[in-house]
Scaffold this motif. Structure first.
Motif, PDB file in Angstrom:
ATOM      1  N   GLU A  21      -2.313 -12.465  23.216  1.00  0.00           N
ATOM      2  CA  GLU A  21      -3.382 -13.273  24.040  1.00  0.00           C
ATOM      3  C   GLU A  21      -3.971 -12.524  25.267  1.00  0.00           C
ATOM      4  O   GLU A  21      -3.534 -11.420  25.543  1.00  0.00           O
ATOM      5  CB  GLU A  21      -2.257 -14.278  24.718  1.00  0.00           C
ATOM      6  N   GLU A  22      -5.183 -12.876  25.327  1.00  0.00           N
ATOM      7  CA  GLU A  22      -6.012 -12.349  26.398  1.00  0.00           C
ATOM      8  C   GLU A  22      -5.383 -12.388  27.723  1.00  0.00           C
ATOM      9  O   GLU A  22      -4.652 -13.696  27.853  1.00  0.00           O
ATOM     10  CB  GLU A  22      -7.411 -13.269  26.485  1.00  0.00           C
TER      11      GLU A  22
ATOM     12  N   MET B  19      -5.048 -13.210  31.610  1.00  0.00           N
ATOM     13  CA  MET B  19      -5.834 -14.117  32.392  1.00  0.00           C
ATOM     14  C   MET B  19      -5.537 -13.645  33.973  1.00  0.00           C
ATOM     15  O   MET B  19      -4.142 -13.348  34.228  1.00  0.00           O
ATOM     16  CB  MET B  19      -5.762 -15.691  32.300  1.00  0.00           C
TER      17      MET B  19
ATOM     18  N   GLU C  89      -1.237 -18.807  39.687  1.00  0.00           N
ATOM     19  CA  GLU C  89      -0.623 -19.812  38.770  1.00  0.00           C
ATOM     20  C   GLU C  89      -0.157 -21.162  39.601  1.00  0.00           C
ATOM     21  O   GLU C  89       0.049 -21.126  40.710  1.00  0.00           O
ATOM     22  CB  GLU C  89       0.723 -19.278  38.245  1.00  0.00           C
TER      23      GLU C  89
ATOM     24  N   GLU D 113       0.633 -22.379  29.544  1.00  0.00           N
ATOM     25  CA  GLU D 113       1.474 -23.090  28.263  1.00  0.00           C
ATOM     26  C   GLU D 113       1.762 -24.429  28.661  1.00  0.00           C
ATOM     27  O   GLU D 113       1.791 -24.708  30.117  1.00  0.00           O
ATOM     28  CB  GLU D 113       2.821 -22.257  28.306  1.00  0.00           C
TER      29      GLU D 113
HETATM   30  P1  AMP Z   1       4.782 -18.236  29.613  1.00  0.00           P
HETATM   31  O1  AMP Z   1       6.343 -18.217  29.276  1.00  0.00           O
HETATM   32  O2  AMP Z   1       3.892 -18.622  28.586  1.00  0.00           O
HETATM   33  O3  AMP Z   1       4.658 -19.226  30.753  1.00  0.00           O
HETATM   34  O4  AMP Z   1       4.555 -17.022  30.348  1.00  0.00           O
HETATM   35  C1  AMP Z   1       5.369 -16.573  31.265  1.00  0.00           C
HETATM   36  C2  AMP Z   1       4.512 -15.799  32.214  1.00  0.00           C
HETATM   37  O5  AMP Z   1       3.608 -14.811  31.849  1.00  0.00           O
HETATM   38  C3  AMP Z   1       3.612 -16.717  32.878  1.00  0.00           C
HETATM   39  O6  AMP Z   1       3.986 -17.763  34.079  1.00  0.00           O
HETATM   40  C4  AMP Z   1       2.589 -15.715  33.399  1.00  0.00           C
HETATM   41  O7  AMP Z   1       2.907 -15.364  34.663  1.00  0.00           O
HETATM   42  C5  AMP Z   1       2.795 -14.624  32.539  1.00  0.00           C
HETATM   43  N1  AMP Z   1       1.557 -15.036  31.433  1.00  0.00           N
HETATM   44  C6  AMP Z   1       1.417 -15.858  30.158  1.00  0.00           C
HETATM   45  N2  AMP Z   1       0.381 -15.583  29.563  1.00  0.00           N
HETATM   46  C7  AMP Z   1      -0.658 -14.901  30.322  1.00  0.00           C
HETATM   47  C8  AMP Z   1      -1.785 -14.932  30.101  1.00  0.00           C
HETATM   48  N3  AMP Z   1      -2.495 -15.125  29.094  1.00  0.00           N
HETATM   49  N4  AMP Z   1      -2.603 -14.022  31.257  1.00  0.00           N
HETATM   50  C9  AMP Z   1      -1.850 -13.373  32.300  1.00  0.00           C
HETATM   51  N5  AMP Z   1      -0.522 -13.776  32.384  1.00  0.00           N
HETATM   52  C10 AMP Z   1       0.036 -14.404  31.566  1.00  0.00           C
END
Ligand code: AMP
Length: 420
Positions: A185-186, A188, A192, A279
């Motif tokens: 994934e790109e 970002m 948050e 997410e």
């Molecule tokens: P998730 O379990 O998908 O919420 O990912 C856990 C953490 O990873 C998130 O709270 C973000 O800090 C980081 N993260 C996930 N996806 C991205 C993204 N595309 N760009 C930057 N940070 C991300």
């Protein structure tokens, strides 16, 4: 009324605490609960993922309502099972819970419904992933498709790290089946925010916004954890951002996932191009719940009953203007291996401090004493009229509580304080 809460974390303690403010409830049950919940609910020793035993218990004991805290029973279909047995339950079905339990399903859903999110590539074998990385730019995010308790995401600063993550997930199978498929994934940039809503399949009510702290150490260093602290203050989102989240993310999601009911949790990145979805979770967050529910002025049981009866739109949900903060006390070694069984002292002194409430996570009650029983041990929550007051109160209480190996982040809320 008899109500069952499934789960054993600080989140479930905060839910039990909020429910216990309702005077119609004769008894709250918690499966499996923890040392703090034991003071407010009857403990039922059934693990949260034994969905058949939970349904049998709820049927035999004639529960009027069951609330599901964690994601695993939801993904196993606990809600479908309860409904088949004619039992009232709050939470999404397994099909809807796939928004959380499969990142590939979620990304396809975002794309199909034009919900702003990071560009992505999905793959089901390592060679495809390596080939994609040959032309990709770092930083890049590597995500295991399945549930991985927060450990399935690697934010790779270099392509070398990204390849190593692909190897770990797909070839070394460090996450088991959860890593059979991946999302690349790109990356970002931005702050948050956690944006949760109550939903009943027809209407929804937003909760107050919060921000959590996933990294283990101060200044967002170290490994990701289940959550080291959080705070809730309305200024996390501007008015425009709040509207954008509702109109471009929440509304299209619930319009597409038409019968979604329960809690929907959007993990957001506030990018320069506007809020984007990182997410979805199909449940309350932990520790966000510990700062959200203390701000709820409406009755949580009424909201849950309204969700179960599809009449959530019939009355407003009200929130206080107060600010809340939570500092998570962990056992040294967390998120790695920790030693359990350390006696916890100072809980009564902490509870006497103004605005403070301590929610238990990894604790065990034995002969009137409380012992550590997990990595995240206690959630020290405080309310205040300002963020700095809420944080000062939470940190004062965190000092008063003592156990061997106690540790916590000292910078919870720093970004919020910097905003003024
Ligand atoms: P998730 O379990 O998908 O919420 O990912 C856990 C953490 O990873 C998130 O709270 C973000 O800090 C980081 N993260 C996930 N996806 C991205 C993204 N595309 N760009 C930057 N940070 C991300």
């Amino acid at each position: 009324m008899k109500v069952l809460v499934v789960g054993s974390g600080g989140r479930e303690h905060a839910i039990v605490d909020a429910l216990s403010r309702n005077s119609q409830i004769q008894q709250i049950y918690a499966a499996p609960g923890n040392g703090g919940i034991a003071g407010q609910a009857r403990i039922v020793p059934i693990p949260a993922d034994n969905i058949h035993a939970l349904a049998d218990f709820a049927a035999t004991e004639r529960m009027d309502l069951t609330f599901i805290g964690p994601e695993v029973p939801l993904s196993l279909g606990v809600v479908d099972l309860f409904r088949d047995k004619g039992l009232k339950v709050v939470g999404p079905t397994a099909e809807h819970a796939k928004l959380e339990s499969s990142k590939i399903h979620a990304k396809r859903f975002f794309k199909a419904n034009r919900i702003p999110t990071a560009a992505f590539f999905e793959c089901s074998n390592a060679n495809d992933a390596y080939r994609y990385l040959e032309t990709a730019a770092a930083p890049i995010v590597v995500k295991a498709d399945g549930l991985a308790a927060g450990k399935g995401v690697v934010v790779a600063q270099t392509l070398e790290q990204a390849r190593a993550a692909v190897h770990e997930f797909m070839e070394a199978r460090s996450m088991g089946d959860a890593g059979t498929r991946l999302v690349l994934e790109e990356f970002m940039t931005g702050e948050e925010a956690s944006f949760l809503v109550f939903a009943d399949g027809t209407s929804f009510h937003p909760m107050v916004v919060s921000q959590d702290h996933k990294r283990r150490f101060d200044n967002d260093q170290g490994p990701n954890t289940g959550g080291m602290g959080a705070y809730s203050i309305d200024t996390i989102l501007s008015k425009e951002q709040h509207t954008a989240v509702i109109e471009s993310i929440i509304r299209p999601t619930l319009a597409a996932a038409r019968t979604y009911s329960g809690i929907l949790y959007a993990g957001l990145m506030l990018t320069p191009a506007g809020p984007k979805i990182i997410e979805y979770n199909a449940r309350f967050g932990d520790p966000e719940t510990q700062v959200i529910l203390p701000r709820l002025k409406s009755d949580l049981l009424e909201i849950f009953m309204d969700i179960a009866d599809h009449r959530l739109g019939s009355r407003p949900v009200e929130w206080s203007k107060e600010v809340t903060a939570v500092v998570v006390l962990v056992a040294s070694g967390y998120p790695g291996k920790v030693e359990n069984g350390k006696r916890i002292e100072g809980l009564d002194d902490a509870a006497r401090l103004e605005g403070v409430r301590v929610y238990h996570a990894g604790t065990r009650l034995e002969d009137g004493n409380v012992y550590t029983a997990g990595g995240r041990v206690l959630n020290v929550t405080a309310r205040g009229t300002t963020l700095s007051q809420a944080l000062d109160r939470a940190y004062a209480a965190a000092e008063v509580i003592r156990f061997d190996g106690k540790d916590y982040r000292k910078d919870i809320g720093k970004k919020g304080l910097a905003k003024g």
